[in-house]
Enzyme design. Structure first.
Site, PDB file in Angstrom:
ATOM      1  CB  SER A   1      -0.966  -0.032   1.189  1.00 29.31           C
ATOM      2  OG  SER A   1      -1.944   0.978   1.071  1.00 29.31           O
TER       3      SER A   1
ATOM      4  CG  ASP B   1      -5.694  -1.575  -4.748  1.00 29.84           C
ATOM      5  OD1 ASP B   1      -4.788  -2.307  -4.339  1.00 29.84           O
ATOM      6  OD2 ASP B   1      -6.153  -0.614  -4.101  1.00 29.84           O
TER       7      ASP B   1
ATOM      8  CG  HIS C   1      -5.242  -2.391  -0.531  1.00 32.20           C
ATOM      9  ND1 HIS C   1      -4.660  -1.738  -1.604  1.00 32.20           N
ATOM     10  CD2 HIS C   1      -4.775  -1.766   0.580  1.00 32.20           C
ATOM     11  CE1 HIS C   1      -3.901  -0.751  -1.158  1.00 32.20           C
ATOM     12  NE2 HIS C   1      -3.927  -0.753   0.166  1.00 32.20           N
TER      13      HIS C   1
END
Length: 394
Positions: free
Chosen positions: A174, A271, A339
């Protein structure tokens, strides 16, 4: 005897997750005691930290560094709030971290990297380890020192063996995946010339796109972040000098072509974070028409699915030159609503892990890193992939 048989059956039906849950690897936090020498502080002024689990055997001189993720703060108010949480201060962090997935020390759960030195770099600056500024109005004080935190941690690890590394992988998830793009070549510069150094971004390929209201929500967000935290000076100089808008070099799609170190991009084409915050942020859906679709992809209507397929096309278009021309690069772009897939055991490497062309993420990354075969895997479009876990909730 029956109870033994029953227990054996339980282990067989849920392995490797049951075995994994019984052998949770907890790793202690290390504070960077001399960080203040480098002016390296978390948002609230606390010392930065990492967790190190030592390698052994053939992996004793190999290193994995994993940037922790956790969003960003791009104004004083949100950064002051963040400074009171584990995202802005080591004071509020767990002192023990679970190492799983790419960080696991179990060869059956992490076949290629299990015996490496594995480091989780804690995230407490709110700018993907890229800022270098300070805010002080006499009553409130905030340190935007991500770049210095990165340098202080590297300098702390070099004498612990990183400086003699034979193999090294800089990774992150991330906001930490974005940090991998931003610091990849710098990481290489610290290591021996004959070391094999590569970088991996997991769910860090944030796209410079308009939202469903045709606003540049994420570009505006990042521009405020870059200005607040003094990031522009730390962006790739080759990128910022060649692009019309230097701040765009914070986006991986523009920075990628200037990275010289071999790079692997692990991302979902749908995502969840980008879906919820970049493609359809709350400001673009004031009446909540997207809420059922955000909670469950099966609830998306035809128009919403078409918009999501458009997002996938935009991602593949942004990756097209890398896909075609990068000889040392790797990719794993699957069609799962997820994610971050490298730190979770069930998505990294397990019996029912997501696969593209019958290859798990761990196998794809390993094949690429060790040069076993070219690894540029792109999944078919949703809903074709039956191996997805579709972990909605980003």
């Amino acid at each position: 005897m029956n109870s033994v048989v029953a227990y054996s059956l339980i282990l067989l039906t849920c392995a490797p997750s049951c075995i994994y849950s019984e052998e949770r690897l907890l790793v202690n936090m290390t504070l960077v005691r001399n960080a203040s020498v480098h002016g390296a502080y978390c948002l609230d002024g606390s010392l930065p930290a990492y967790h190190l689990h030592r390698g052994f055997g053939a992996g004793a001189r190999n290193w994995l560094l994993q940037f922790e993720g956790g969003g960003w703060c791009n104004d004083i108010e949100s950064c002051l709030e963040r400074a009171k949480t584990r995202r802005g201060s080591t004071r509020y962090m767990n002192k023990m971290e679970v190492f799983s997935g790419i960080l696991s020390n179990n060869p059956s759960l992490n076949p290629d990297i299990y015996n490496w030195n594995r480091v989780k770099i804690r995230y407490c600056d709110g700018a993907s380890f890229a800022g270098n500024a300070k805010f002080d109005n006499g009553t409130s004080l905030l340190y935007f020192r991500g770049q210095r935190i990165w340098q202080a941690i590297i300098l702390d690890l070099l004498p612990k063996g990183l400086g003699r590394a034979r193999k090294a992988l800089l990774s992150g998830c991330s906001a930490g995946g974005l940090a991998s793009f931003l610091h990849c070549d710098n990481f290489t510069s610290y290591l021996p010339k004959n070391a094999s150094v590569k970088c991996l971004s997991d769910a860090g390929f944030f796209l410079d796109i308009r939202d469903t209201s045709l606003n540049h929500t994420i570009r505006s967000f990042y521009e405020a972040l870059i200005s607040l935290q003094g990031i522009e000076q730390n962006l790739d100089k080759n990128c910022t000098s060649s692009r019309y808008f230097p701040k765009q070099c914070f986006f991986p799609q523009y920075a990628l072509m200037y990275i010289r170190t071999p790079f692997f991009i692990l991302n979902s084409a749908y995502d969840v974070y980008q879906f919820h915050h970049i493609l359809v942020p709350p400001t673009a859906d004031l009446h909540g028409h997207w809420n059922p679709c955000k909670l469950n992809a099966a609830a998306c209507n035809t128009n919403q699915i078409n918009i999501l397929q458009g997002f996938r096309k935009d991602m593949l278009a942004a990756l097209s030159l890398f896909y075609r021309y990068s000889r040392r690069g790797g990719m794993f772009i699957n069609s799962c609503f997820a994610h971050c897939q490298s730190e979770s055991q069930d998505t990294w490497f397990g019996v029912d892990s997501p696969r593209v062309h019958n290859k798990t993420i761990a196998e794809a990354v390993g094949d690429w890193y060790f040069g076993r075969r070219v690894t540029k895997e792109i999944d078919c479009a949703f809903p074709c992939d039956s191996t997805c876990h579709n972990l909605i909730g980003g």
